[in-house]
Motif scaffolding. Structure first.
Motif, PDB file in Angstrom:
ATOM      1  N   ALA A   1      32.845  19.966   9.208  1.00  0.00           N
ATOM      2  CA  ALA A   1      31.846  19.512   9.787  1.00  0.00           C
ATOM      3  C   ALA A   1      31.580  17.856   9.696  1.00  0.00           C
ATOM      4  O   ALA A   1      32.523  17.349   8.765  1.00  0.00           O
ATOM      5  CB  ALA A   1      30.343  20.107   9.222  1.00  0.00           C
ATOM      6  N   THR A   2      30.928  17.479  10.697  1.00  0.00           N
ATOM      7  CA  THR A   2      30.827  15.974  10.673  1.00  0.00           C
ATOM      8  C   THR A   2      29.509  15.581  11.270  1.00  0.00           C
ATOM      9  O   THR A   2      28.744  16.215  11.921  1.00  0.00           O
ATOM     10  CB  THR A   2      31.958  15.170  11.569  1.00  0.00           C
ATOM     11  N   LYS A   3      28.932  14.421  10.293  1.00  0.00           N
ATOM     12  CA  LYS A   3      27.746  13.824  11.190  1.00  0.00           C
ATOM     13  C   LYS A   3      27.739  12.303  11.183  1.00  0.00           C
ATOM     14  O   LYS A   3      28.236  11.905  10.170  1.00  0.00           O
ATOM     15  CB  LYS A   3      26.554  14.584  10.548  1.00  0.00           C
ATOM     16  N   TRP A   4      26.701  12.011  11.748  1.00  0.00           N
ATOM     17  CA  TRP A   4      26.342  10.258  11.571  1.00  0.00           C
ATOM     18  C   TRP A   4      25.736  10.090  10.458  1.00  0.00           C
ATOM     19  O   TRP A   4      24.785  10.771  10.029  1.00  0.00           O
ATOM     20  CB  TRP A   4      25.617   9.883  12.741  1.00  0.00           C
ATOM     21  N   GLY A   5      26.001   8.847   9.759  1.00  0.00           N
ATOM     22  CA  GLY A   5      25.268   8.815   8.563  1.00  0.00           C
ATOM     23  C   GLY A   5      25.675   9.483   7.161  1.00  0.00           C
ATOM     24  O   GLY A   5      26.750  10.005   7.067  1.00  0.00           O
ATOM     25  N   PRO A   6      24.967   9.436   6.360  1.00  0.00           N
ATOM     26  CA  PRO A   6      25.198  10.046   5.010  1.00  0.00           C
ATOM     27  C   PRO A   6      25.643  11.339   5.094  1.00  0.00           C
ATOM     28  O   PRO A   6      24.924  12.114   5.711  1.00  0.00           O
ATOM     29  CB  PRO A   6      24.123   9.437   4.107  1.00  0.00           C
ATOM     30  N   SER A   7      26.221  11.896   3.868  1.00  0.00           N
ATOM     31  CA  SER A   7      26.359  13.197   3.843  1.00  0.00           C
ATOM     32  C   SER A   7      25.091  14.014   3.369  1.00  0.00           C
ATOM     33  O   SER A   7      24.296  13.374   2.660  1.00  0.00           O
ATOM     34  CB  SER A   7      27.516  13.733   2.992  1.00  0.00           C
ATOM     35  N   THR A   8      25.010  15.344   3.477  1.00  0.00           N
ATOM     36  CA  THR A   8      23.933  16.052   3.054  1.00  0.00           C
ATOM     37  C   THR A   8      24.291  17.551   2.643  1.00  0.00           C
ATOM     38  O   THR A   8      25.442  17.841   3.232  1.00  0.00           O
ATOM     39  CB  THR A   8      22.644  16.212   4.261  1.00  0.00           C
TER      40      THR A   8
ATOM     41  N   ASN B   1      34.574   5.972  11.668  1.00  0.00           N
ATOM     42  CA  ASN B   1      34.912   5.770  10.167  1.00  0.00           C
ATOM     43  C   ASN B   1      33.588   5.911   9.484  1.00  0.00           C
ATOM     44  O   ASN B   1      33.452   6.298   8.468  1.00  0.00           O
ATOM     45  CB  ASN B   1      35.665   4.628  10.030  1.00  0.00           C
ATOM     46  N   SER B   2      32.378   5.671  10.315  1.00  0.00           N
ATOM     47  CA  SER B   2      31.074   5.816   9.841  1.00  0.00           C
ATOM     48  C   SER B   2      30.516   7.242   9.584  1.00  0.00           C
ATOM     49  O   SER B   2      29.307   7.378   9.003  1.00  0.00           O
ATOM     50  CB  SER B   2      30.107   4.863  10.554  1.00  0.00           C
ATOM     51  N   TYR B   3      31.163   8.257  10.228  1.00  0.00           N
ATOM     52  CA  TYR B   3      30.701   9.524  10.274  1.00  0.00           C
ATOM     53  C   TYR B   3      31.177  10.073   8.827  1.00  0.00           C
ATOM     54  O   TYR B   3      32.320   9.838   8.232  1.00  0.00           O
ATOM     55  CB  TYR B   3      31.484  10.382  11.125  1.00  0.00           C
ATOM     56  N   ALA B   4      30.240  10.908   8.374  1.00  0.00           N
ATOM     57  CA  ALA B   4      30.566  11.720   6.969  1.00  0.00           C
ATOM     58  C   ALA B   4      31.238  12.881   7.568  1.00  0.00           C
ATOM     59  O   ALA B   4      30.977  13.524   8.609  1.00  0.00           O
ATOM     60  CB  ALA B   4      29.084  12.226   6.356  1.00  0.00           C
ATOM     61  N   MET B   5      31.975  13.477   6.588  1.00  0.00           N
ATOM     62  CA  MET B   5      32.880  14.720   6.608  1.00  0.00           C
ATOM     63  C   MET B   5      32.654  15.545   5.831  1.00  0.00           C
ATOM     64  O   MET B   5      32.586  15.252   4.626  1.00  0.00           O
ATOM     65  CB  MET B   5      34.621  14.474   7.018  1.00  0.00           C
ATOM     66  N   GLY B   6      32.414  16.812   6.023  1.00  0.00           N
ATOM     67  CA  GLY B   6      32.234  17.969   4.958  1.00  0.00           C
ATOM     68  C   GLY B   6      32.916  19.216   5.377  1.00  0.00           C
ATOM     69  O   GLY B   6      33.606  19.463   6.196  1.00  0.00           O
ATOM     70  N   TRP B   7      32.815  20.186   4.238  1.00  0.00           N
ATOM     71  CA  TRP B   7      33.271  21.469   4.332  1.00  0.00           C
ATOM     72  C   TRP B   7      32.211  22.486   3.835  1.00  0.00           C
ATOM     73  O   TRP B   7      31.564  21.999   2.721  1.00  0.00           O
ATOM     74  CB  TRP B   7      34.383  21.640   3.203  1.00  0.00           C
TER      75      TRP B   7
END
Length: 122
Positions: free
Chosen positions: A96-103, A29-35
Motif C-alpha cells: 500500500a502507499t499513501k501521501w504523507g506519514p505512514s499509519t 519519494n514523499s509517499y509512505a510505503m507499507g505492507w
C-alpha cells in the motif's frame, strides 16, 4: 495513476523465509510505503511501513526482529524480507502507499496492490 504490483508469495515451511516485492509506479519519494496482511475471516492488519524518503520504519510487534521492510527508490520497488516464518503469518499480503506519514490504520492508505498469498506450513 498509481499502480502497485506484489510478487514473491508462496508456500514455505515454518522457519523458512520469503521476500515479497512491490513494484510501484506513479508514486513519489514523499509517499509512505507499507505492507498489510489479511488472513481468512480476519481484518486487514498492519505489518510494516516506511517513509520512502528518510527510511524511517515501523513494524507490528509480532514481526519485529523477523521481518524487514526496505526500498530501492531507483527501481521504485519496496521489499518485505520475512524470516523465521510462522504458521500464523499465513495471509494475503498487500502493498500500500499513501501521501504523507505512514499509519497502522488500513483505511488511511490510499492505494493498494492486488495481494500475494503467503502460506506457512507447520
Amino acid at each position: 495513476q498509481v499502480q502497485l504490483v506484489e510478487s514473491g508469495g508462496g508456500l514455505v515451511q515454518a522457519g523458512g523465509s520469503l521476500r515479497l516485492t512491490c513494484a510501484a509506479s506513479g508514486t513519489y519519494n514523499s509517499y509512505a510505503m507499507g505492507w498489510f496482511r489479511q488472513a481468512p475471516g480476519k481484518e486487514r492488519e498492519f505489518v510494516a511501513a516506511m517513509r520512502r524518503s528518510g527510511g524511517i520504519t515501523s513494524y507490528r510487534d509480532s514481526v519485529k526482529g523477523r521481518f524487514t521492510i526496505s526500498r530501492d527508490n531507483a527501481k521504485n520497488t519496496v521489499y518485505l524480507q520475512m524470516n523465521s516464518l510462522k504458521p500464523e503469518d499465513t495471509a494475503v499480503y498487500y502493498c500500500a502507499t499513501k501521501w504523507g506519514p505512514s499509519t497502522a490504520v488500513a483505511a488511511e492508505w490510499e492505494y493498494w496492490g492486488q495481494g500475494t498469498q503467503v502460506t506457512v506450513s507447520s
